[in-house]
Motif scaffolding. Structure first.
Motif, PDB file in Angstrom:
ATOM      1  N   GLN A 151     -38.772 -35.428   3.867  1.00 43.90           N
ATOM      2  CA  GLN A 151     -37.732 -36.020   3.034  1.00 43.90           C
ATOM      3  C   GLN A 151     -37.666 -37.536   3.240  1.00 43.90           C
ATOM      4  N   CYS A 169     -40.559 -39.076   1.404  1.00 47.11           N
ATOM      5  CA  CYS A 169     -40.522 -38.928  -0.056  1.00 47.11           C
ATOM      6  C   CYS A 169     -39.454 -39.778  -0.725  1.00 47.11           C
ATOM      7  N   PHE A 170     -38.344 -39.972  -0.049  1.00 46.14           N
ATOM      8  CA  PHE A 170     -37.201 -40.626  -0.680  1.00 46.14           C
ATOM      9  C   PHE A 170     -36.725 -41.826   0.143  1.00 46.14           C
ATOM     10  N   TYR A 225     -32.914 -44.710  -2.306  1.00 46.80           N
ATOM     11  CA  TYR A 225     -32.402 -43.338  -2.308  1.00 46.80           C
ATOM     12  C   TYR A 225     -31.477 -43.164  -1.108  1.00 46.80           C
ATOM     13  N   TRP A 254     -30.900 -36.780   2.238  1.00 46.25           N
ATOM     14  CA  TRP A 254     -32.016 -36.078   2.864  1.00 46.25           C
ATOM     15  C   TRP A 254     -31.500 -34.760   3.443  1.00 46.25           C
ATOM     16  N   ASP A 288     -34.489 -28.781  -4.811  1.00 42.40           N
ATOM     17  CA  ASP A 288     -35.279 -29.934  -4.370  1.00 42.40           C
ATOM     18  C   ASP A 288     -36.751 -29.562  -4.354  1.00 42.40           C
ATOM     19  N   SER A 301     -40.282 -31.617  -2.788  1.00 38.77           N
ATOM     20  CA  SER A 301     -40.744 -32.793  -2.061  1.00 38.77           C
ATOM     21  C   SER A 301     -42.198 -32.596  -1.639  1.00 38.77           C
ATOM     22  N   ARG A 343     -35.302 -36.148 -12.382  1.00 42.92           N
ATOM     23  CA  ARG A 343     -34.954 -37.563 -12.315  1.00 42.92           C
ATOM     24  C   ARG A 343     -35.603 -38.325 -13.472  1.00 42.92           C
ATOM     25  N   PRO A 380     -36.607 -41.888 -13.329  1.00 44.62           N
ATOM     26  CA  PRO A 380     -36.657 -43.131 -12.555  1.00 44.62           C
ATOM     27  C   PRO A 380     -37.011 -44.379 -13.350  1.00 44.62           C
ATOM     28  N   ASP A 416     -28.334 -41.987  -7.991  1.00 46.68           N
ATOM     29  CA  ASP A 416     -29.752 -42.343  -8.094  1.00 46.68           C
ATOM     30  C   ASP A 416     -29.869 -43.619  -8.918  1.00 46.68           C
TER      31      ASP A 416
END
Length: 230
Positions: A39, A42-43, A47, A52, A121, A123, A158, A160, A208
């Motif tokens: 986590q 990845c973020f 973020y 997480w 989630d 990931s 998401r 982004p 986000d």
């Protein structure tokens, strides 16, 4: 493997033309620290770190819905995860937040009598990207939808790329631009390639910045449901 999991399958992925063995299986308490590290990878900021996974959340996943708590190993190394829950979903009332749907990630909202598998989630470690692991994890979730006789897989994707143009277009127009090929969005594009189709743009879905807090709700419908009802 030396132990039995609720879910386990093996196949191969390719890195620079070389096959590597992929195992997708249920995650357990022994995987918790590795899952938290994924986590973090990845973020990264902006973020929010508080989003997480923490140890308590991951243990709740394995207690409440272990069939839907999956991880991916490549050559024995943990490099990805997919967490889901079951919910009763009304397509006529799609608006919700990630926190409401998932009990802030603790999945206390899991409803075994529901009709929809919800993606909490997904990931994949940056070190393992490009191997198709995200698609393989979602394929495992589709298989779970069929096995449990559910109507669909659902999740908020998401957006982004939207935050940078939020003052130029509405989120609905942004999503339509992506669907019409006028814009590219890495997450929505990935989910489309995985067979997901859009249902609705959901505001205030998740904190986000890159997505201006919006998400595109996308589903995969069980193509075999009519056979299971015969």
């Amino acid at each position: 493997m030396n132990r039995e999991y609720l879910y386990e399958k093996s196949c191969y992925v390719f890195r620079d033309g070389q096959p590597e063995r992929l195992t997708i299986r249920s995650y357990t308490e022994t995987d918790v620290e590795a899952l938290i590290e994924i986590q973090r990878e990845c973020f990264p900021p902006p973020y929010p770190p508080e989003l997480w996974w923490n140890r308590e959340q991951l243990l709740r996943h394995t207690e409440l819905f272990p069939e839907g708590a999956l991880c991916a190993e490549v050559n024995g190394r943990l490099v990805g995860s997919l967490t889901t829950l079951i919910t009763a979903f009304d397509p006529q009332h799609p608006r919700h937040s990630w926190a409401e749907m998932t009990d802030n990630g603790y999945i206390g909202t899991h409803n075994p009598d529901g009709d929809t598998l919800y993606v909490v989630d997904i990931s994949v470690s940056p070190s393992a990207r490009g191997l198709g692991l995200g698609k393989q994890l979602l394929q495992s979730a589709y298989e779970l939808v069929v096995a449990l006789g559910l109507k669909r897989l659902l999740g908020g994707g998401r957006m982004p790329g939207y935050g940078a143009v939020r003052h130029e277009v509405t989120p609905e127009r942004y999503a339509d631009d992506v669907l019409q090929g006028r814009r590219r969005d890495p997450v929505i594009g990935f989910l489309l390639r995985c067979g997901r189709t859009p249902l609705a743009v959901v505001p205030d879905y998740l904190e986000d910045e890159e997505s201006a807090n919006h998400a595109l709700l996308m589903e995969w419908r069980n193509p075999l449901l009519f056979l299971q009802r015969r």
